[in-house]
Each structure stands twice: as C-alpha cells, then as structure tokens.
Design a protein around this motif. Structure first.
Motif, PDB file in Angstrom:
ATOM      1  N   LEU A   7       0.855  -1.193   0.000  1.00 14.37           N
ATOM      2  CA  LEU A   7       0.000   0.000   0.000  1.00 14.37           C
ATOM      3  C   LEU A   7       0.886   1.237   0.000  1.00 14.37           C
ATOM      4  N   ASP A   8       0.406   2.310  -0.599  1.00 13.38           N
ATOM      5  CA  ASP A   8       1.163   3.562  -0.593  1.00 13.38           C
ATOM      6  C   ASP A   8       0.210   4.720  -0.307  1.00 13.38           C
ATOM      7  N   SER A   9       0.331   5.282   0.901  1.00 13.72           N
ATOM      8  CA  SER A   9      -0.513   6.419   1.268  1.00 13.72           C
ATOM      9  C   SER A   9       0.280   7.690   0.996  1.00 13.72           C
ATOM     10  N   SER A  13      -2.987  10.443  -3.116  1.00 15.31           N
ATOM     11  CA  SER A  13      -3.762   9.222  -3.334  1.00 15.31           C
ATOM     12  C   SER A  13      -3.318   8.080  -2.423  1.00 15.31           C
ATOM     13  N   LEU A  14      -4.191   7.089  -2.299  1.00 12.39           N
ATOM     14  CA  LEU A  14      -3.834   5.826  -1.636  1.00 12.39           C
ATOM     15  C   LEU A  14      -3.851   4.750  -2.720  1.00 12.39           C
ATOM     16  N   SER A  15      -2.742   4.031  -2.859  1.00  9.14           N
ATOM     17  CA  SER A  15      -2.649   3.022  -3.917  1.00  9.14           C
ATOM     18  C   SER A  15      -2.379   1.649  -3.328  1.00  9.14           C
ATOM     19  N   SER A  31      -5.987   2.563  -7.264  1.00 10.01           N
ATOM     20  CA  SER A  31      -5.673   3.766  -6.510  1.00 10.01           C
ATOM     21  C   SER A  31      -6.940   4.579  -6.248  1.00 10.01           C
ATOM     22  N   TRP A  63      -7.381   9.789   5.024  1.00 10.46           N
ATOM     23  CA  TRP A  63      -6.553   8.603   4.753  1.00 10.46           C
ATOM     24  C   TRP A  63      -7.259   7.348   5.259  1.00 10.46           C
ATOM     25  N   LEU A  67      -8.811   4.094   2.971  1.00 10.71           N
ATOM     26  CA  LEU A  67      -8.449   2.674   3.117  1.00 10.71           C
ATOM     27  C   LEU A  67      -9.692   1.798   2.947  1.00 10.71           C
ATOM     28  N   GLY A  91       4.094   5.447   3.593  1.00  9.60           N
ATOM     29  CA  GLY A  91       3.324   6.676   3.737  1.00  9.60           C
ATOM     30  C   GLY A  91       4.168   7.856   3.312  1.00  9.60           C
ATOM     31  N   MET A 194      -0.938   4.063   9.209  1.00 12.63           N
ATOM     32  CA  MET A 194      -1.627   3.165   8.266  1.00 12.63           C
ATOM     33  C   MET A 194      -1.423   1.704   8.675  1.00 12.63           C
ATOM     34  N   ASP A 274       7.532   6.817   1.909  1.00 15.45           N
ATOM     35  CA  ASP A 274       7.341   6.522   0.487  1.00 15.45           C
ATOM     36  C   ASP A 274       8.666   6.500  -0.284  1.00 15.45           C
TER      37      ASP A 274
END
Ligand code: ADP
Ligand code: XUL
Length: 521
Positions: A7-9, A13-15, A31, A63, A67, A91, A194, A274
């Motif tokens: 996951l990438d917050s 965006s959150l992907s 995403s 955020w 999710l 994150g 997260m 990130d």
C-alpha cells in the motif's frame, strides 16, 4: 501462491498493488485519488487549502476513509484477499497523526461500522501537518540551540532541524496548543498510522521513515534523549518504538478479515516512508543507482556506501529498508510547479512533452526560470520565488514552449547541484512518479546529468516496494531475485544524453548557481 500486498498512502492518493511472486507478475494495481474520490475533505491536491502558504495540513480521517474505500472497491471487483500472504506499505514522509489513546489500548475495530467513525473520536488534533508545511523555522532554531547547534542535530539525526520533519512539527504543536499536546497519548507517522489501522494496534516506526523525524539517533537506531528533550516534554512516552524495517509488526485485524476476506493471521510488516519504499521498488537498495522520483514532490535518492551528510544542510540521511543508509534530497516544487507552468502556458502534458522535444533545444537559448511557485526546502525559501531570465518576450510569459523547457531544466540543474555532496556522480538514474511518464522530462534529465535514464515497467514504485518488502520478510525471498522480476526496466521508456547536449548546460548551470547562492543556497 505467493501473493503480497503493498500500500502507498501518498500526498494525493492511496494506492494498492498485489504481486504474485510465483507467477512473477503484478496482479493488481488500484488507486483512490483523495481530491476526486473524497471531495468532502475539501483537499483537491491532498491537503487543506490555507491562506498561509507555510501551513500545510491534511485531514487524517481522509486517509482512514480512503483505506475502506480502496479495499471496498477491490473487494467489489472480485479481489480475493484470502490469498494474500503478507502486507507492507509506505506513507508520505514526516506527516504526523495525534491520538488521545494508544491504538493498542482501544477496543478492536468493529466490522459492523466503518473505520472512520471509530478513529474520529480518537484524534487529539483534527489535522495532520504534512511534509509541505514550512511553518516551524522558529522551532527548528530552538531545537538546534538546545542541543548545541546545527552540527549536533546533523550528527545525531542525519539532517539539520528541518521545518517539515516531525520533531519540529511536534514542538510547534506543543507550543501552540499545550493542552491538546498534553492530551495526546500517541503520535504516529503516516506510515505507522496506516500499519496501525491494519493491525488494530499501535505499530512501531521503522528506521527508514523514522529518520525523517529529527528524533532518531541514526547510529543507534533509537530515539535520542537529547533531541527528545529539546523537542517537547514527555515525548518519549508518546512515540511508538523505532524498529528495523523488516520487523513483523502484527497481524491483520479481524475487521479486515470479516469485511474484506483477508485470511486471519496475515502478517503485516512495518510500513516505511514513500521514498525508502521506492528505493526498494526501484531495485536500488545497493549503491550505484540513483533514483529521481517525480510525484507531488521531486526527490533524488540513492543507497549510501557510508552515511555522509550534506554540508549545505538541505539533504538527508534515512534508513535503507534493506539495511544501511540512503541519502535523499527533496524539492517541494515538483509536479505542482510543473502543473502551474503547463497551465500558464496553456499546454497539455502531451504538448508540454512536444514543446521540450520538438520546439526547443538543450540550453533553451539561455532562457531560464527560478521555479519556486510554493515555499521550497531545497534551497530553503519561505516565500515563493518565480523569475524568468534570458529574453524580453520570455519575461512576459509569451513563449509557452520555452517555459516548459525552462522549468524542467531549472529543476534538473537544481537537482544536480543539490546532490553533489553524495560523492558519486550518478551514471545510471532510474526515474519514477507521475511525471516520469513524460518523455521530454526524461530527456532533459539525461542531458543535464549526462546519464542513462531508465524507467521501470511497473508504475508505482512505492506500492511495489511495500509488496516486495512483504515478500522478502514473510516469503523469505531475497531482494536480488525479486528485482530481476519486478524491477525490470522498460527499454521503451529510457533516455540517453544527446550528443553534445550535456556540455551546453555550462552557462545555465553557472547562472542558476549564482542565483541560488544569492538566495542563500
Ligand atoms: P504522488 O505519489 O505524490 O501522489 P504521483 O507519482 O502519482 O504523485 O504523480 C502525480 C503527478 O504526476 C501529478 O501531480 C501530475 O502533475 C504529474 N503527471 C502525471 N502525468 C504527467 C505527464 N505526462 N507529464 C508530466 N507530469 C505528469
Ligand atoms: C521527503 C519528502 C517528500 C514526501 C512526499 O523528505 O518530504 O518526498 O515523502 O510524499
């Protein structure tokens, strides 16, 4: 089966990405864009608008809601989470979340309700300062003075006291609202927050992201008592412990098992920043390959043979999630600044690319831009500063194509200057982030650095980094073999320096440097 979820917050965006290590492929990439999908948070670019350009906060509930939204969309599209064997993620760095209770002390998330309504009452601070905030110069000064000067902060933490870093932000909160600070029981980074949501408990902070707090003593991988004391009273008790990045921090909470069909007991590996996550996703955890990431911010980073620090005070040393260290230089005026120019010049991204490749040439006939549309950290500028040089017409924003090239060349030259302390001129550069799709931008980087530019086949390197870190820690698969499959470069998206191009930047480099030096860089 070998499915791992990353996951990438990030800022906007959150992907999510799921990889299948047995089949050697990415099985899912999805995403949620905060501005588009969650307009009720009034954050079109992922943060709350504020009249003060130095104040940049986000609503952490955005955020949280993202999710549930993302997992819900994936579940509705038929994703089978029960086959996922491990989860990790990332994150945006430095941002912090303030809670009245330790997440380990709250009741288990109730699958009958949504997450956001369960997290809302736990916040001791309604908003989260994020990495774009530059309002804490005074606090940076106070922290440095308390420990004996900038050099001491650098020796301990790998960076000077930096406005966006978590420690100075915590100090500002303590000073501006001491009661709310006193009522705060736990402070998380976006990454550990997260991970905490996923395990329903307080997740520790990994060394990669933790190094961006001005609180961690790099050499020891532990909080520095000197920096804690200089930052805010009672802080040691409010922070989750720092841990090595491959630590298993817990297992997926029952909420996600019941609601989305994850397998009970699915391990969660510490989330990281990130950029450290991208270092993994780009296959760059060994020294020799630098990464230029062009997301909302632009960053230049690379694994380090030995932890050096930036004598000018703009660059940082973070933990490398694969062990050892990485350097990083961050530029706030990345995509948002390019977007401003594209908009002013009336250019779509396709036209922007065409302008660089077909309508102008390296060196831009001496036309140059100071590209600081928002406050900048490298060099440190607390107010925007945009100036055009080189020809009369250009100064009046009348030459769209030259404007496109001018901003990208100025950004690339600034990246080159501000990464000169790393000690090695990068000959291989890998690019990632939204703007790396742009062929014109890739070509300018190749020409300015005189280096081969490569992009990966996989798009989101930070989410990929999360999935690879889960595969390494849970599935015991070495990074080197994972990189062969997942960090392969895409020949169609490479760029080589054009003959004679690199030599044409001498004058522009000199002029830009003079102007940066005049601005105190
Ligand atoms: P983040 O991870 O910080 O949310 P991304 O890596 O998704 O950001 O990048 C988003 C940015 O990429 C957008 O703000 C946009 O300006 C930029 N972008 C997208 N496509 C292009 C393009 N073709 N050329 C230049 N920039 C682009
Ligand atoms: C790095 C930094 C940014 C954020 C963006 O120091 O501040 O790159 O991590 O998400």
């Amino acid at each position: 089966m070998g499915l791992y979820l990353g996951l990438d917050s990030s800022t906007q965006s959150l992907s999510a990405m799921i990889i299948d290590t047995a089949a050697g492929r990415v099985v899912l990439e999805e995403s949620v864009n905060f501005g588009k999908s969650l307009p009720q948070y009034r954050s079109p670019s992922g943060f709350l608008p504020n009249d003060d350009p130095q104040l940049k906060h986000s609503d952490p509930l955005m955020w949280v809601e993202a999710l549930d939204l993302l997992l819900g969309q994936l579940r509705a599209a038929g994703t089978d989470f029960s086959a996922v064997e491990g989860i990790s993620g990332a994150g945006q760095q430095h941002g912090s979340v303030y809670l009245k209770q330790r997440l380990s002390d709250v009741p288990a998330w109730d699958p009958a309700a949504d997450l956001v309504s369960q997290v809302r009452p736990l916040l001791s601070r309604a908003t989260s300062p994020i990495w774009m905030d530059s309002s804490t110069s005074q606090e940076c000064r106070e922290i440095a003075d308390a420990v004996g000067g900038d050099a001491r902060v650098v020796t301990l933490s790998g960076s000077r006291a930096i406005e966006r870093f978590t420690g100075p932000q915590i100090r500002a909160f303590y000073k501006r609202d001491p009661q709310a600070y006193a009522a705060t029981r736990e402070i998380h980074l976006v990454s550990s927050f997260m991970a905490s949501l996923l395990i329903g408990k307080s997740a520790p902070i990994d060394h990669g992201d933790g190094a961006g707090m001005n609180l961690l003593e790099l050499a020891k991988g532990a909080y520095s008592s000197e920096l804690l004391a200089a930052t805010a009273p009672g802080l040691a008790d409010k922070l989750p412990p720092p841990v090595p990045s491959r630590t298993r921090v817990g297992e997926i909470a029952d909420y996600f098992v019941k609601k989305y069909g994850f397998r009970a007991g699915t391990p969660v590996i510490a989330f990281t920043g990130d950029n450290p996550s991208s270092l993994v996703g780009m296959g760059a955890t060994e020294p020799g390959t630098a990464v230029v990431s062009m997301g909302t911010s632009d960053t230049v980073f690379a694994a380090m043979r030995e932890p050096r620090t930036d004598p000018r005070g703009f660059g940082h040393v973070f933990g490398n999630p694969a062990g050892g260290f990485m350097c990083l230089i961050c530029f706030a005026n990345g995509s948002l600044a390019r977007e401003k120019v594209a908009e002013k010049a009336g250019l779509s991204w396709d036209a922007f690319e065409h302008a660089i490749l077909e309508e102008t040439e390296p060196g831009n006939q001496g036309r140059l831009m100071l590209p600081f549309f928002i406050p900048e950290m490298t060099p440190k500028l607390l107010a925007p500063k945009v100036e055009l040089f080189g020809s009369e017409r250009f100064r009046t924003w009348q030459e769209p194509a030259a404007l496109a090239r001018a901003i990208v060349e100025a950004q690339a030259l600034s990246m080159q200057r501000h990464s000169d302390w790393i000690g090695e001129e990068p000959k291989n550069i890998r690019v990632t982030g939204g703007a790396s799709k742009n062929r014109g931008i890739r070509q300018v980087l190749a020409d300015v650095f005189g280096a081969e530019i490569r992009a990966l086949s996989v798009g989101n390197s930070s989410a990929l980094g999360g999935a690879l870190r889960a595969a390494e820690a849970v599935g015991k698969l070495p990074f080197a073999s994972l990189y062969e499959t997942f960090a392969a470069t895409d020949p169609a998206r490479s760029a080589s320096p054009a003959a004679g191009a690199t030599a044409r930047y001498g004058d522009l480099r000199r002029q830009l440097t003079e102007r940066l030096v005049a601005l105190g860089a």
